[in-house]
Design an enzyme around this catalytic site. Structure first.
Site, short mmCIF file in Angstrom:
data_model
loop_
_atom_site.label_atom_id
_atom_site.label_comp_id
_atom_site.label_asym_id
_atom_site.label_seq_id
_atom_site.Cartn_x
_atom_site.Cartn_y
_atom_site.Cartn_z
N LYS A 86 12.23 87.42 34.28
CA LYS A 86 13.57 86.92 34.57
C LYS A 86 13.63 86.48 36.03
O LYS A 86 13.13 87.20 36.92
CB LYS A 86 14.58 88.02 34.29
CG LYS A 86 16.04 87.65 34.46
CD LYS A 86 16.92 88.83 34.06
CE LYS A 86 18.38 88.54 34.21
NZ LYS A 86 19.22 89.69 33.77
N SER A 160 22.35 88.76 30.43
CA SER A 160 21.98 87.65 31.27
C SER A 160 20.50 87.30 31.15
O SER A 160 20.07 86.24 31.60
CB SER A 160 22.30 87.99 32.74
OG SER A 160 21.61 89.17 33.14
N SER A 184 22.31 93.61 29.66
CA SER A 184 21.52 92.38 29.64
C SER A 184 20.09 92.58 29.15
O SER A 184 19.42 91.60 28.82
CB SER A 184 21.49 91.77 31.05
OG SER A 184 22.80 91.47 31.48
#
Length: 577
Positions: A86, A160, A184
């Site tokens: 990420k 996210s 997330s």
């Protein structure tokens, strides 16, 4: 990024690395695995998944270096595996953007979590898209475009950590790193049919991560299966001198779920947010848990979750990145949410911290006597259009069953639980801090797979009689959170005697005229082993026992014989059969 082409794949292809080979074959297998990953990227045609994608030659060179280390005898548990990161987590030499281009910087060092994966032989493919500054559960708040669900491009991927989840679900990466503050690392797992593991706060170092809410941020793992996810997060776990919020496993860590666990489940009144199409899947998922299930009112947990975005704790996000939200490439929804913190005072912040402490105490009381709580991971799987029409409202609904977990210092494992059409559904196993292994074990049982070890190995203990599995005193081990580690045999140097006790117990004595005796090996935390020893009645004691492979481990022994010699029976099970 390679040119995208081809049609949407029909399900995930196996992305597991080939078995190690030698010489040219070794190089060929590694190259084939990497070529397959980049071919899948092109086939999938999901350019929004990636913010930075490494070139294939660089990935191959690093992977071959790891294979060379493996061939030289290094212990590399993740050798041959490809992963995605990420883009709020630093990878040395790659830009970190947090999905805001003007924020970008080139990382000079790996985040500790990434450094540990690199040391274990895993190779990073690139950096993935996310809700800007990791604020959101929808995966649409990014100037790089909304990330579409793996199974249906009209649906959100969840955020996210959206890009990381889809990279795994499409079979490109063997696993991927996300972060989790409000869910997330779990919501995208549910929506894309994969596993997400979120450890207790601080177990995985968070240095080198762009902070969202630093008190509650976690580095997490997505994988197609529980074993891969657990291996990766175990590699990353452990204190780091560069993470002041890091924590280590306590001395009394529970190493296994009990044979017959007690799990809490929400009442029907707590499930009003759940999509009606998910109701049958929820019932099926609960039935997969072989446990005593008790409905409880979890509303106090759901109420505590509101502190994260609706209370003064929102100030943590403003302190972390608020100064970056006035640029042209700032996401307007993220900016709107975080700037709400301006209405709170320092006194409000302190007051909400005290409310949170009270909520932690109340949650502990609510879940007392239960091994875990099972909840839907996300209550719905909306379309991208629905999120664009109501970006704040839909996002808030997505966190209904996840937002409280980090606030209340809990661990969670998210597992897939089917689909309603193309909409993904999953459930989460939630356990108190440092009961991560319990959550992993229960998730494994529900999936019908072997339970991988996440917690520390603990101390080994060999038992020979009434503490064996299924025997009357085995509960003394399982009540302490001990973990079964397999059957063993002693070296041919022991004799067994039966003591006249209730229940009957064997006594094992080392002797010159001995035999090889069967037993079981269990793992206990150091504190549990101490409590176990303290409770042993005389003449039982613990000492070192030699096994038939020449190793020595702790077990039941005695210095001199007592009772009837039953060595010829061939072990305690044979004696009591």
């Amino acid at each position: 990024m390679p040119a995208a082409a081809g049609r949407e794949p029909e399900g995930r292809r196996d992305a597991r690395p080939p078995a190690p080979a030698e010489g040219g074959a070794h190089r060929s297998a590694t190259a084939a695995r990497i070529e397959a990953a980049y071919r899948r990227i092109a086939e999938a045609d999901r350019p929004e998944v990636w913010i930075t994608l490494r070139d294939e030659d660089s990935v191959l060179a690093e992977a071959l270096g790891a294979q060379t280390r493996l061939a030289a005898g290094e212990d590399l548990p993740l050798a041959g595996m490809l992963y995605a990161v990420k883009d709020n987590i630093d990878v040395r030499g790659l830009p970190t953007t947090a999905a805001r281009p003007s924020f970008a910087y080139t990382a000079e060092r790996d985040a500790t979590a990434v450094a540990r994966l690199r040391a274990a032989g895993a190779v990073c493919l690139g950096k993935t898209n996310l809700d800007q500054f990791a604020t959101g559960l929808v995966g649409t708040r990014s100037p790089y475009g909304p990330v579409r669900a793996a199974a249906d491009p009209d649906l959100i991927a969840g955020g996210s950590s959206s890009g990381s989840a889809v990279a795994v679900a499409l079979g490109i990466a063997d696993f991927a790193l996300g972060t989790d503050t409000a869910g997330s690392g779990r919501v995208p797992a549910a929506l894309n049919g994969i596993v997400g593991v979120k450890a207790s706060l601080g177990l995985v170092p968070a240095d080198g991560v762009v902070p969202a809410s630093p008190s509650y941020d976690c580095v997490t793992v997505f994988a197609p299966d529980l074993a891969t996810a657990t291996t990766a997060i175990r590699v990353m776990s452990g204190p780091s001198p560069t993470d002041p919020a890091g924590r280590d496993w306590p001395a009394d860590t529970v190493l296994a779920a009990p044979p017959r666990p007690r799990i809490a489940v929400p009442t029907d009144a707590n499930l009003t947010a759940l999509d009606p199409e998910f109701r049958p899947l929820w019932k099926e998922a609960l039935a997969a848990f072989d446990a005593e299930r008790t409905p409880i009112d979890v509303q106090p947990l759901l109420d505590a979750a509101l502190l994260l975005y609706e209370g003064a704790l929102l100030a943590e996000r403003y302190a972390a990145f608020g100064r970056h939200l006035r640029a042209d490439d700032a996401d307007p929804t993220v900016a709107e949410i975080v700037e709400r913190s301006g209405k709170f005072t320092a006194a409000d912040f302190v007051a909400d911290q005290q409310r949170l402490r009270a909520a932690c105490r109340d949650a502990e009381a609510l879940l007392d006597g239960f091994d875990a709580l099972i909840l839907p991971t996300a209550p719905l799987h909306p379309t991208i259009a629905a999120v664009q029409a109501d970006p704040i409202g839909v996002n808030a609904a997505m966190g209904t069953y996840t937002n409280f977990v980090n606030l209340l210092d809990m661990a969670a494992v998210a597992i897939p639980a089917g689909r309603a059409g193309t909409k993904g559904f999953g459930v989460s196993v939630i356990a108190p801090a440092f009961r991560d292994q319990v959550a992993v074990d229960l998730a494994a049982r529900a999936q019908g797979v072997p339970a991988p070890l996440f917690a520390p190995n603990g101390a080994g203990l060999v038992v020979f009689g009434a503490h064996l599995t299924g025997m009357p005193l085995n509960h003394q081990l399982t009540d302490l959170g001990a973990r079964f580690a397999g059957e063993v045999r002693t070296a041919p140097a022991y004799r067994m005697y039966e003591l006249d006790t209730e229940p009957p117990k064997p006594l094992v004595v080392r002797t010159e005229n001995g035999a090889s005796l069967p037993g079981e090996r269990w793992l206990l935390s150091p504190a549990a082993l101490g409590r176990f020893l303290d409770a042993l009645p005389a003449p039982m004691t613990l000492g070192k026992v030699e096994l038939d492979d020449g190793t020595w481990t702790t077990g039941f022994v005695a210095n001199r014989p007592a009772g009837e010699d039953i060595t010829a029976a061939g072990g305690w099970r044979a004696r009591t059969a």
